[in-house]
Motif scaffolding. Structure first.
Motif, PDB file in Angstrom:
ATOM      1  N   GLN A 135     -42.731 -22.072  40.806  1.00 51.28           N
ATOM      2  CA  GLN A 135     -44.167 -21.774  40.712  1.00 51.28           C
ATOM      3  C   GLN A 135     -44.568 -20.639  41.648  1.00 51.28           C
ATOM      4  OE1 GLN A 135     -45.994 -25.573  41.388  1.00 51.28           O
ATOM      5  NE2 GLN A 135     -45.529 -26.271  39.305  1.00 51.28           N
ATOM      6  N   ALA A 136     -43.896 -20.588  42.811  1.00 47.25           N
ATOM      7  CA  ALA A 136     -44.236 -19.532  43.786  1.00 47.25           C
ATOM      8  C   ALA A 136     -43.929 -18.141  43.238  1.00 47.25           C
ATOM      9  CB  ALA A 136     -43.481 -19.773  45.091  1.00 47.25           C
ATOM     10  N   LEU A 137     -42.998 -18.063  42.298  1.00 47.57           N
ATOM     11  CA  LEU A 137     -42.656 -16.755  41.720  1.00 47.57           C
ATOM     12  C   LEU A 137     -43.516 -16.418  40.505  1.00 47.57           C
ATOM     13  CD1 LEU A 137     -38.730 -16.768  41.775  1.00 47.57           C
ATOM     14  CD2 LEU A 137     -40.248 -15.380  43.191  1.00 47.57           C
ATOM     15  N   THR A 138     -44.001 -17.455  39.825  1.00 48.06           N
ATOM     16  CA  THR A 138     -44.701 -17.225  38.558  1.00 48.06           C
ATOM     17  C   THR A 138     -46.020 -16.490  38.787  1.00 48.06           C
ATOM     18  OG1 THR A 138     -43.713 -19.268  37.772  1.00 48.06           O
ATOM     19  CG2 THR A 138     -45.495 -18.356  36.443  1.00 48.06           C
ATOM     20  N   LEU A 162     -41.727  -9.335  41.797  1.00 47.90           N
ATOM     21  CA  LEU A 162     -40.574  -9.700  42.630  1.00 47.90           C
ATOM     22  C   LEU A 162     -40.538  -8.789  43.845  1.00 47.90           C
ATOM     23  CD1 LEU A 162     -37.706 -10.354  40.083  1.00 47.90           C
ATOM     24  CD2 LEU A 162     -38.851 -12.016  41.559  1.00 47.90           C
ATOM     25  N   THR A 163     -40.979  -9.315  44.972  1.00 49.39           N
ATOM     26  CA  THR A 163     -40.941  -8.547  46.217  1.00 49.39           C
ATOM     27  C   THR A 163     -40.125  -9.342  47.230  1.00 49.39           C
ATOM     28  OG1 THR A 163     -42.875  -9.661  47.132  1.00 49.39           O
ATOM     29  CG2 THR A 163     -43.284  -7.692  45.777  1.00 49.39           C
ATOM     30  N   ALA A 164     -39.810  -8.714  48.321  1.00 45.52           N
ATOM     31  CA  ALA A 164     -39.053  -9.411  49.372  1.00 45.52           C
ATOM     32  C   ALA A 164     -39.809 -10.665  49.808  1.00 45.52           C
ATOM     33  CB  ALA A 164     -38.837  -8.471  50.555  1.00 45.52           C
ATOM     34  N   GLU A 165     -41.152 -10.580  49.853  1.00 42.79           N
ATOM     35  CA  GLU A 165     -41.948 -11.720  50.334  1.00 42.79           C
ATOM     36  C   GLU A 165     -41.917 -12.881  49.340  1.00 42.79           C
ATOM     37  OE1 GLU A 165     -43.169  -8.500  50.407  1.00 42.79           O
ATOM     38  OE2 GLU A 165     -42.598  -8.389  52.511  1.00 42.79           O
ATOM     39  N   THR A 166     -42.154 -12.583  48.046  1.00 44.53           N
ATOM     40  CA  THR A 166     -42.195 -13.681  47.073  1.00 44.53           C
ATOM     41  C   THR A 166     -40.814 -14.322  46.949  1.00 44.53           C
ATOM     42  OG1 THR A 166     -41.890 -12.101  45.247  1.00 44.53           O
ATOM     43  CG2 THR A 166     -44.137 -12.782  45.729  1.00 44.53           C
ATOM     44  N   GLY A 214     -31.429 -16.287  47.035  1.00 42.18           N
ATOM     45  CA  GLY A 214     -31.870 -14.927  47.342  1.00 42.18           C
ATOM     46  C   GLY A 214     -31.701 -14.078  46.097  1.00 42.18           C
ATOM     47  N   LEU A 215     -32.425 -13.041  45.957  1.00 42.89           N
ATOM     48  CA  LEU A 215     -32.349 -12.230  44.753  1.00 42.89           C
ATOM     49  C   LEU A 215     -32.173 -10.770  45.123  1.00 42.89           C
ATOM     50  CD1 LEU A 215     -35.683 -13.332  43.093  1.00 42.89           C
ATOM     51  CD2 LEU A 215     -33.734 -14.771  43.440  1.00 42.89           C
ATOM     52  N   LYS A 216     -31.472 -10.076  44.297  1.00 41.26           N
ATOM     53  CA  LYS A 216     -31.421  -8.632  44.460  1.00 41.26           C
ATOM     54  C   LYS A 216     -32.781  -8.086  44.047  1.00 41.26           C
ATOM     55  CE  LYS A 216     -28.462  -4.826  43.091  1.00 41.26           C
ATOM     56  NZ  LYS A 216     -27.363  -4.440  42.247  1.00 41.26           N
TER      57      LYS A 216
END
Ligand SMILES: Cc1cc2nc3c(=O)[nH]c(=O)nc-3n(C[C@H](O)[C@H](O)[C@H](O)COP(=O)(O)OP(=O)(O)OC[C@H]3O[C@@H](n4cnc5c(N)ncnc54)[C@H](O)[C@@H]3O)c2cc1C
Length: 297
Positions: free
Chosen positions: A232-235, A239-243, A275-277
């Motif tokens: 939910q925090a991403l929706t 896509l940033t370093a913070e989110t 973690g995501l690229k």
């Protein structure tokens, strides 16, 4: 060890299989790839009186996408077929990443995705992947057909909601509404081992924002864990370093690991932090996790 004595039936149609199961009552088991059931029977952790082998039932080996992009995986589609699938490589990044990480080539030649979902092992990799993708299981029995979202399919370790006379005929992955991205990363002690920790991430993006997110964790609880707050925090966010950092933190909090021979609870929780690229193309676990470092490197 040898299994307890059991009756073996190998019906040649789905209707016959359901009928044999129905007559077999509570002590019947479906046999698909046999890669989990047979070891359990040999160890006598499972002692079914009747084994209904569905391998002679025609028309269950498929995996195919419909015109709208909905993916259907039949009950006899083997892990190895999914590993080699061009369809998955081009349309299903989370599944394509997971397929080569299931067990070893011998197990992958026989074992099935649907069998893995039914087995409901908290260490099972496919359950996390299908949960992250919002998938479901289609079950057929004497009372008809029903579709069960995976989130409600597994009720606990090695338990699912199927009735004893129901067969899971396929798994369904809904079509993406946006551009699909994601991955599956698995920390294992050695190649072919069950997961110490696995993380499935499935995202759909449109207009620079995440429009759907699914994150699920393998091996860090008594069942597959859907990290819904992390998703939910991403929706609705870019896509940033913070989110990403926030989602990673929430995913780690969702883990319920226990210390065992694969590692301490704290170690597993740390590894469950996805973690995501930043490009949004590759997803994996946190920077501490060596495979993520390899992908990002
Ligand atoms: C050495 C080894 C290593 C492994 N490593 C991994 C791993 O790293 N990751 C991982 O995810 N898995 C792993 N597995 C498990 C493997 O993926 C199995 O193939 C999978 O869990 C079960 O699929 P199957 O088709 O073999 O099911 P089966 O063994 O035939 O059945 C498993 C259970 O599901 C039920 N079932 C199966 N199909 C149906 C159906 N269509 N309808 C209703 N009930 C059904 C059976 O009755 C049984 O209770 C490993 C197995 C082995 C032997």
């Amino acid at each position: 060890m040898y299994p307890s004595r059991f009756r073996y039936e190998a019906p040649r149609s789905l209707d016959e299989a359901i009928s044999v199961l129905h007559d077999g009552g509570d002590y019947a088991k479906v046999l698909a790839g046999g890669q989990s059931l047979v070891p359990l029977m040999k160890l006598r952790f499972a002692s079914p009186q009747l084994v209904v082998d569905i391998n002679n039932v025609p028309g269950l080996s498929y995996h195919r996408a419909g015109p709208d992009g909905t993916l259907r995986i039949g009950a006899l589609c083997r892990h190895a077929e999914l590993e080699r699938s061009g369809l998955l490589k081009t349309t299903q990044p989370t599944m394509a990443a997971a397929a080569p990480l299931i067990a070893d080539p011998i197990v992958r030649n026989r074992g099935t995705l649907v069998g893995s979902l039914c087995h409901a092992d908290p260490q099972g990799d496919w359950a996390s992947v299908v949960l992250a993708l919002g998938g479901s299981v289609v079950a057929r029995g004497p009372r008809g057909t029903r579709t069960i979202p995976l989130a409600g399919f597994v009720t606990g370790p090695f338990q699912n909601v199927l009735e004893p006379d129901e067969i899971a005929v396929e798994a369904v992955i809904p079509a993406a509404q946006g551009a699909r991205s994601g991955g599956y990363l698995k920390l294992e002690r050695r190649v072919g081992d069950f997961a110490t920790v696995g993380v499935a991430v499935a995202l759909e993006t449109s207009g620079g924002k995440v429009i759907r997110a699914g994150i699920a964790l393998t091996g860090v609880g008594g069942f597959t864990i859907g990290a819904t707050e992390a998703a939910q925090a991403l929706t609705g966010q870019p896509l940033t370093a913070e989110t990403i950092e926030q989602a990673a933190e929430l995913a780690a909090q969702a883990a319920r690991p226990r210390t065992d021979h694969r590692g301490s609870a704290e170690y597993k929780r740390q590894q469950a932090s996805p973690g995501l690229k930043i490009s949004g193309k590759a997803f994996g676990m946190g920077r501490r996790f060596p495979i993520a470092a390899k992908i990002e490197g």
